[in-house]
Design an enzyme around this catalytic site. Sequence first.
Site, PDB file in Angstrom:
ATOM      1  N   GLU A   1       2.172  27.798  -3.871  1.00 47.59           N
ATOM      2  CA  GLU A   1       1.710  29.428  -4.723  1.00 47.59           C
ATOM      3  C   GLU A   1       1.219  29.887  -5.510  1.00 47.59           C
ATOM      4  O   GLU A   1       2.207  30.332  -6.501  1.00 47.59           O
ATOM      5  CB  GLU A   1       3.264  29.325  -4.404  1.00 47.59           C
TER       6      GLU A   1
ATOM      7  N   HIS B   1      18.500  35.242  -3.019  1.00 49.03           N
ATOM      8  CA  HIS B   1      19.342  34.382  -3.684  1.00 49.03           C
ATOM      9  C   HIS B   1      19.982  34.123  -5.490  1.00 49.03           C
ATOM     10  O   HIS B   1      20.784  34.103  -5.446  1.00 49.03           O
ATOM     11  CB  HIS B   1      17.607  33.418  -5.224  1.00 49.03           C
TER      12      HIS B   1
ATOM     13  N   LYS C   1       4.325  27.890   9.170  1.00 51.92           N
ATOM     14  CA  LYS C   1       4.355  27.834   7.776  1.00 51.92           C
ATOM     15  C   LYS C   1       2.582  26.853   7.576  1.00 51.92           C
ATOM     16  O   LYS C   1       2.719  26.840   6.205  1.00 51.92           O
ATOM     17  CB  LYS C   1       5.863  26.920   7.636  1.00 51.92           C
TER      18      LYS C   1
ATOM     19  N   GLU D   1      15.310  32.302   9.068  1.00 55.34           N
ATOM     20  CA  GLU D   1      13.761  31.909   8.770  1.00 55.34           C
ATOM     21  C   GLU D   1      13.246  32.785   9.440  1.00 55.34           C
ATOM     22  O   GLU D   1      11.728  32.343   9.715  1.00 55.34           O
ATOM     23  CB  GLU D   1      13.975  30.327   8.103  1.00 55.34           C
TER      24      GLU D   1
ATOM     25  N   HIS E   1      22.385  29.966   3.252  1.00 57.70           N
ATOM     26  CA  HIS E   1      21.303  30.345   2.772  1.00 57.70           C
ATOM     27  C   HIS E   1      21.157  31.597   3.910  1.00 57.70           C
ATOM     28  O   HIS E   1      20.235  32.194   3.245  1.00 57.70           O
ATOM     29  CB  HIS E   1      20.586  29.173   2.629  1.00 57.70           C
TER      30      HIS E   1
ATOM     31  N   ARG F   1       8.761   7.619 -10.511  1.00 57.49           N
ATOM     32  CA  ARG F   1       7.983   8.548 -10.769  1.00 57.49           C
ATOM     33  C   ARG F   1       7.313   8.372  -9.388  1.00 57.49           C
ATOM     34  O   ARG F   1       5.980   9.333 -10.112  1.00 57.49           O
ATOM     35  CB  ARG F   1       6.755   8.274 -12.018  1.00 57.49           C
TER      36      ARG F   1
ATOM     37  N   LYS G   1       8.576  21.556  -0.927  1.00 53.88           N
ATOM     38  CA  LYS G   1       8.874  21.980  -2.277  1.00 53.88           C
ATOM     39  C   LYS G   1      10.757  21.344  -2.050  1.00 53.88           C
ATOM     40  O   LYS G   1      10.742  21.068  -0.911  1.00 53.88           O
ATOM     41  CB  LYS G   1       9.715  23.396  -1.420  1.00 53.88           C
TER      42      LYS G   1
ATOM     43  N   ARG H   1       1.868  31.610  -0.123  1.00 56.27           N
ATOM     44  CA  ARG H   1       2.782  31.154  -0.267  1.00 56.27           C
ATOM     45  C   ARG H   1       4.160  31.828  -0.631  1.00 56.27           C
ATOM     46  O   ARG H   1       4.765  32.089  -0.060  1.00 56.27           O
ATOM     47  CB  ARG H   1       3.487  30.080  -0.698  1.00 56.27           C
TER      48      ARG H   1
ATOM     49  N   HIS I   1      13.875  36.505  -0.197  1.00 60.13           N
ATOM     50  CA  HIS I   1      14.542  35.622  -1.663  1.00 60.13           C
ATOM     51  C   HIS I   1      15.436  36.214  -2.556  1.00 60.13           C
ATOM     52  O   HIS I   1      16.104  34.689  -3.010  1.00 60.13           O
ATOM     53  CB  HIS I   1      13.868  34.477  -0.897  1.00 60.13           C
TER      54      HIS I   1
ATOM     55  N   ASN J   1       8.991  34.154   0.650  1.00 59.87           N
ATOM     56  CA  ASN J   1       9.897  34.770  -0.157  1.00 59.87           C
ATOM     57  C   ASN J   1      10.191  36.073   0.827  1.00 59.87           C
ATOM     58  O   ASN J   1      11.435  36.251  -0.147  1.00 59.87           O
ATOM     59  CB  ASN J   1       9.126  34.521  -1.839  1.00 59.87           C
TER      60      ASN J   1
HETATM   61  P1  NAD Z   1      22.815  22.560   4.938  1.00 63.02           P
HETATM   62  O1  NAD Z   1      21.758  21.528   4.245  1.00 63.02           O
HETATM   63  O2  NAD Z   1      23.868  22.240   3.952  1.00 63.02           O
HETATM   64  O3  NAD Z   1      22.792  22.145   6.232  1.00 63.02           O
HETATM   65  C1  NAD Z   1      24.435  23.234   6.717  1.00 63.02           C
HETATM   66  C2  NAD Z   1      25.153  22.257   7.488  1.00 63.02           C
HETATM   67  O4  NAD Z   1      24.918  21.707   8.907  1.00 63.02           O
HETATM   68  C3  NAD Z   1      25.801  21.511   6.332  1.00 63.02           C
HETATM   69  O5  NAD Z   1      27.238  21.492   6.316  1.00 63.02           O
HETATM   70  C4  NAD Z   1      25.188  20.330   7.032  1.00 63.02           C
HETATM   71  O6  NAD Z   1      26.537  18.957   6.675  1.00 63.02           O
HETATM   72  C5  NAD Z   1      25.468  20.176   8.532  1.00 63.02           C
HETATM   73  N1  NAD Z   1      24.576  19.771   9.772  1.00 63.02           N
HETATM   74  C6  NAD Z   1      23.350  19.357   9.233  1.00 63.02           C
HETATM   75  N2  NAD Z   1      22.641  18.698  10.745  1.00 63.02           N
HETATM   76  C7  NAD Z   1      23.731  19.008  11.541  1.00 63.02           C
HETATM   77  C8  NAD Z   1      23.828  18.950  13.015  1.00 63.02           C
HETATM   78  N3  NAD Z   1      23.063  18.169  13.745  1.00 63.02           N
HETATM   79  N4  NAD Z   1      24.649  18.912  13.359  1.00 63.02           N
HETATM   80  C9  NAD Z   1      25.896  19.584  12.542  1.00 63.02           C
HETATM   81  N5  NAD Z   1      26.218  19.675  11.868  1.00 63.02           N
HETATM   82  C10 NAD Z   1      24.428  19.484  11.357  1.00 63.02           C
HETATM   83  O7  NAD Z   1      21.982  23.511   4.880  1.00 63.02           O
HETATM   84  P2  NAD Z   1      20.572  23.990   5.823  1.00 63.02           P
HETATM   85  O8  NAD Z   1      20.277  26.022   5.665  1.00 63.02           O
HETATM   86  O9  NAD Z   1      19.760  23.758   6.835  1.00 63.02           O
HETATM   87  O10 NAD Z   1      19.685  24.122   4.256  1.00 63.02           O
HETATM   88  C11 NAD Z   1      19.539  25.247   3.724  1.00 63.02           C
HETATM   89  C12 NAD Z   1      19.514  24.672   2.147  1.00 63.02           C
HETATM   90  O11 NAD Z   1      17.482  25.004   2.514  1.00 63.02           O
HETATM   91  C13 NAD Z   1      19.584  25.647   0.896  1.00 63.02           C
HETATM   92  O12 NAD Z   1      19.865  24.915  -0.375  1.00 63.02           O
HETATM   93  C14 NAD Z   1      17.600  26.059   0.920  1.00 63.02           C
HETATM   94  O13 NAD Z   1      17.155  26.582  -1.060  1.00 63.02           O
HETATM   95  C15 NAD Z   1      17.337  25.366   1.122  1.00 63.02           C
HETATM   96  N6  NAD Z   1      15.874  25.807   1.455  1.00 63.02           N
HETATM   97  C16 NAD Z   1      14.622  25.186   1.398  1.00 63.02           C
HETATM   98  C17 NAD Z   1      13.347  24.967   1.434  1.00 63.02           C
HETATM   99  C18 NAD Z   1      12.227  24.417   0.829  1.00 63.02           C
HETATM  100  O14 NAD Z   1      10.738  24.345   1.273  1.00 63.02           O
HETATM  101  N7  NAD Z   1      12.539  23.505   0.201  1.00 63.02           N
HETATM  102  C19 NAD Z   1      13.400  26.197   2.837  1.00 63.02           C
HETATM  103  C20 NAD Z   1      14.193  27.114   3.326  1.00 63.02           C
HETATM  104  C21 NAD Z   1      15.809  26.462   2.354  1.00 63.02           C
HETATM  105  N1  GLY Z   2      10.268  28.353   1.603  1.00 64.10           N
HETATM  106  C1  GLY Z   2       9.548  28.890   1.135  1.00 64.10           C
HETATM  107  C2  GLY Z   2       8.159  27.869   0.708  1.00 64.10           C
HETATM  108  O1  GLY Z   2       8.202  27.292   1.372  1.00 64.10           O
HETATM  109  O2  GLY Z   2       7.282  28.091   0.216  1.00 64.10           O
END
Ligand code: NAD
Ligand code: GLY
Length: 363
Positions: free
Chosen positions: A236, A252, A226, A184, A265, A120, A142, A241, A248, A245
């Site tokens: 949001e 998406h 941010k 971003e 992404h 939980r 998020k 907030r 996005h 997006n």
């Molecule tokens: P990811 O986590 O897949 O990382 C990208 C790649 O880089 C992966 O292959 C990973 O293994 C590799 N990697 C990570 N760190 C490394 C390093 N230091 N050296 C070498 N390789 C490395 O992708 P991402 O682009 O970091 O994140 C995308 C995700 O984030 C999506 O799922 C998206 O929806 C999410 N997202 C969430 C928010 C939020 O507010 N929660 C905001 C934006 C994006």
């Molecule tokens: N990446 C969008 C948010 O955090 O709201």
Amino acid sequence: MHTVQVALADRSYPIYIGDGLLAHGKLLAQHLPQNRVALITDTTVAALYLDKVAEALGAACVSVTKVVVPTGERHKDWHNLNAVFETLLANHCERKTTLVALGGGVIGDLAGFAAATYLRGVPYIQLPTTLLAQVDSSVGGKTAINHPRGKNMIGAFYQPLAVIADTATLKTLPDRELSAGLAEVIKYGLIRDPAFFAWLESNIDALIGREPAALAYAISRSCENKAEVVAADEREESGTRALLNLGHTFGHAIETGLGYGTWLHGEAVAAGTVMAARLSQHLGLIGAPEVARVAALLERARLPVNAPDLGVERYLQLMGMDKKVEGGRMRFILLRAIGSALLTAEVSRDALAAVLATPVAHA
Ligand code: NAD
Ligand code: GLY
């Protein structure tokens, strides 16, 4: 080290940004309610940093349970969430055991959602290792996994105890992933920070060239933006907030439509941002020079500016799943200037179809 505070009353937390921070176990340990963590990462990051972080935590008298899931967007799903729960349960992780997300946004979102729901709710800390995670996904609480019908459809708002962004990890990041993070970064300039957008236009080559001072400034300024947005509208609700997006809704749809992981992404967000700019132009909010300025900066960041051709109907179907849909109506983030955005449902189907139908790359 630079520290940015996310001001959320009793859920406030620091974002530490600096070179070599992962080696300092005490920086993380000071936030723990119990000297025990579950360190969650993917196979790629595990090979690079898992032992180093585990050793640093061991030196700070923290015991570590390691959890490794497969790398990649298509693994941000129920199956791997359950695999995380299996390991946590098998190792008797408790309510005060902190989950630590070591990796990019995929790991941050997955581990964050695991933390929101395991027993939980247990504490968690973000150790972002991609540019995208350091400037965006690790901050703001998020958390989510994907559903085959749509990105990030199952999740929770759940804030971490701290974010520790070690900029040295960016040295091993592939070029394509660095560019994805820049999408971003550029977003913050476009929606609320025109001076930052202008700085990015002057410094994009330094960022692509991984100049440490330029990267450190871009990460700090992005986190400041941010943190301000999240403090103003954590869940949001007010529309503030939602501006994060920009691009996005289209992005998406691209990710889901092509299959998770086909486009990164950040790549999908880049092409989606150009679509949002073109829609803004279509509605008379901005002119062609602004659209050209947006596309030029994204191109210089080595990001795609033409979206794949999924077909207008498929785009509309996918975009209908967007979390911003309200009362059955899609809502869009549009630009009214470089550095100013708005959220609106006042977009006709004809305007949308015109943007979705005009020049796009083949998938
Ligand atoms: P990811 O986590 O897949 O990382 C990208 C790649 O880089 C992966 O292959 C990973 O293994 C590799 N990697 C990570 N760190 C490394 C390093 N230091 N050296 C070498 N390789 C490395 O992708 P991402 O682009 O970091 O994140 C995308 C995700 O984030 C999506 O799922 C998206 O929806 C999410 N997202 C969430 C928010 C939020 O507010 N929660 C905001 C934006 C994006
Ligand atoms: N990446 C969008 C948010 O955090 O709201």
